[in-house]
Design a protein around this motif. Sequence first.
Motif, short mmCIF file in Angstrom:
data_model
loop_
_atom_site.label_atom_id
_atom_site.label_comp_id
_atom_site.label_asym_id
_atom_site.label_seq_id
_atom_site.Cartn_x
_atom_site.Cartn_y
_atom_site.Cartn_z
N PRO A 92 0.80 -1.22 0.00
CA PRO A 92 0.00 0.00 0.00
C PRO A 92 0.84 1.28 0.00
CG PRO A 92 -0.17 -1.13 2.11
CD PRO A 92 0.57 -2.03 1.18
N SER A 93 2.10 1.18 0.35
CA SER A 93 2.95 2.37 0.34
C SER A 93 3.07 2.96 -1.07
CB SER A 93 4.34 2.03 0.88
OG SER A 93 4.93 0.99 0.11
N ARG A 94 2.78 2.17 -2.08
CA ARG A 94 2.81 2.67 -3.46
C ARG A 94 1.61 3.54 -3.80
NH1 ARG A 94 4.54 -2.81 -6.73
NH2 ARG A 94 6.59 -3.02 -5.78
N MET A 95 0.65 3.63 -2.90
CA MET A 95 -0.54 4.42 -3.16
C MET A 95 -0.36 5.89 -2.77
SD MET A 95 -3.70 2.13 -1.94
CE MET A 95 -3.42 0.42 -1.69
N ALA B 50 -2.96 5.69 0.73
CA ALA B 50 -2.73 4.44 1.45
C ALA B 50 -3.48 4.40 2.79
CB ALA B 50 -1.24 4.22 1.69
N LEU B 51 -3.54 5.52 3.48
CA LEU B 51 -4.18 5.52 4.81
C LEU B 51 -5.67 5.14 4.74
CD1 LEU B 51 -4.00 5.90 7.84
CD2 LEU B 51 -4.46 8.34 7.48
N PRO B 52 -6.47 5.74 3.86
CA PRO B 52 -7.87 5.30 3.79
C PRO B 52 -7.99 3.82 3.43
CG PRO B 52 -7.59 7.37 2.61
CD PRO B 52 -6.22 6.90 2.99
N TRP B 53 -7.15 3.34 2.52
CA TRP B 53 -7.19 1.93 2.15
C TRP B 53 -6.86 1.04 3.35
CZ3 TRP B 53 -3.70 -2.11 2.09
CH2 TRP B 53 -4.14 -3.26 1.46
N ARG B 54 -5.85 1.43 4.11
CA ARG B 54 -5.47 0.65 5.29
C ARG B 54 -6.60 0.63 6.33
NH1 ARG B 54 0.36 2.99 4.90
NH2 ARG B 54 1.49 1.17 4.13
N ILE B 55 -7.25 1.77 6.54
CA ILE B 55 -8.35 1.84 7.50
C ILE B 55 -9.48 0.90 7.09
CG2 ILE B 55 -10.19 3.33 8.39
CD1 ILE B 55 -8.07 5.62 8.35
N ILE B 56 -9.85 0.92 5.80
CA ILE B 56 -10.91 0.03 5.32
C ILE B 56 -10.48 -1.42 5.46
CG2 ILE B 56 -12.20 -0.71 3.28
CD1 ILE B 56 -11.91 2.23 2.27
N THR B 57 -9.29 -1.73 4.98
CA THR B 57 -8.82 -3.12 4.95
C THR B 57 -8.66 -3.70 6.35
OG1 THR B 57 -7.72 -2.75 2.85
CG2 THR B 57 -6.98 -4.63 4.14
N ARG C 8 -7.95 0.15 -4.03
CA ARG C 8 -6.53 -0.12 -4.17
C ARG C 8 -6.11 -0.10 -5.63
NH1 ARG C 8 -5.78 -5.70 -3.30
NH2 ARG C 8 -5.61 -5.89 -5.52
N GLU C 9 -6.87 -0.76 -6.48
CA GLU C 9 -6.50 -0.81 -7.89
C GLU C 9 -6.51 0.58 -8.52
OE1 GLU C 9 -9.14 -3.61 -9.70
OE2 GLU C 9 -8.05 -5.32 -8.87
N GLU C 10 -7.50 1.37 -8.20
CA GLU C 10 -7.59 2.71 -8.77
C GLU C 10 -6.43 3.58 -8.31
OE1 GLU C 10 -10.49 6.54 -8.37
OE2 GLU C 10 -11.43 4.58 -8.65
N HIS C 11 -6.13 3.55 -7.03
CA HIS C 11 -5.09 4.43 -6.51
C HIS C 11 -3.69 3.88 -6.74
CE1 HIS C 11 -7.85 7.38 -5.06
NE2 HIS C 11 -8.59 6.41 -4.55
N SER C 12 -3.56 2.59 -6.87
CA SER C 12 -2.25 2.04 -7.22
C SER C 12 -1.90 2.41 -8.65
CB SER C 12 -2.24 0.52 -7.08
OG SER C 12 -2.35 0.17 -5.73
N ALA D 277 -0.84 5.96 -8.70
CA ALA D 277 0.51 6.06 -8.14
C ALA D 277 1.55 5.57 -9.13
CB ALA D 277 0.61 5.28 -6.84
N LYS D 278 1.25 4.50 -9.86
CA LYS D 278 2.19 3.97 -10.87
C LYS D 278 2.40 4.96 -11.98
CE LYS D 278 0.98 -0.84 -10.07
NZ LYS D 278 0.25 -1.99 -10.59
N GLN D 279 1.33 5.65 -12.43
CA GLN D 279 1.45 6.63 -13.49
C GLN D 279 2.28 7.83 -13.04
OE1 GLN D 279 0.47 6.34 -16.65
NE2 GLN D 279 -0.07 4.25 -16.09
N ALA D 280 2.17 8.19 -11.78
CA ALA D 280 2.96 9.31 -11.26
C ALA D 280 4.45 8.98 -11.22
CB ALA D 280 2.46 9.70 -9.87
N LEU D 281 4.77 7.69 -11.05
CA LEU D 281 6.17 7.29 -11.00
C LEU D 281 6.81 7.28 -12.38
CD1 LEU D 281 5.94 4.35 -8.44
CD2 LEU D 281 6.86 6.64 -8.04
N ASN D 282 6.01 7.13 -13.43
CA ASN D 282 6.56 7.06 -14.80
C ASN D 282 6.87 8.41 -15.37
OD1 ASN D 282 6.47 4.31 -14.79
ND2 ASN D 282 4.40 4.23 -15.63
#
Length: 133
Positions: free
Chosen positions: A61-64, A68-75, A121-125, A128-133
């Motif tokens: 989740p650190s890649r989000m 990541a925090l909202p995802w962690r809270i839900i999960t 997770r899929e949407e925000h990952s 996040a991946k697009q921002a890294l490119n």
Amino acid sequence: MVRIDYYLSRIVHLGSAAVLASAVLAPYMFQDGTLRNPMVMPIAAVLAGFSGLYNAGAVKPSRMGNQALPWRIITYGVKVAAFLAMTPLLNKVLEGEAIHHFRLGATVVSLMAASYARYYREEHSFVAKQALN
């Protein structure tokens, strides 16, 4: 944004698969409405807890980024609530049919929240991946 049709499709898919699996396993696990082996639920709860925590960390989740925090809270909220509701611990708080009704409600809510967490997770990952490119 999570598409509602994808979300509902996932809930229907997982829910119907759970019902089918339960129907197949029930004769092996239950006899006259009681567990054949009382250790089934505690063992399953421990296995589900450890594997769930492992899987939650394995998705990185650190890649989000800041999502990541909202995802962690839900999960983790789903995992803790499901663990408390679906283990024998609930027998110490509720009695009779209320236990079964509460577990059914907790299972449905967990299924819905877990499905949402997956798409979140899929949407925000992806973002996040697009921002890294």
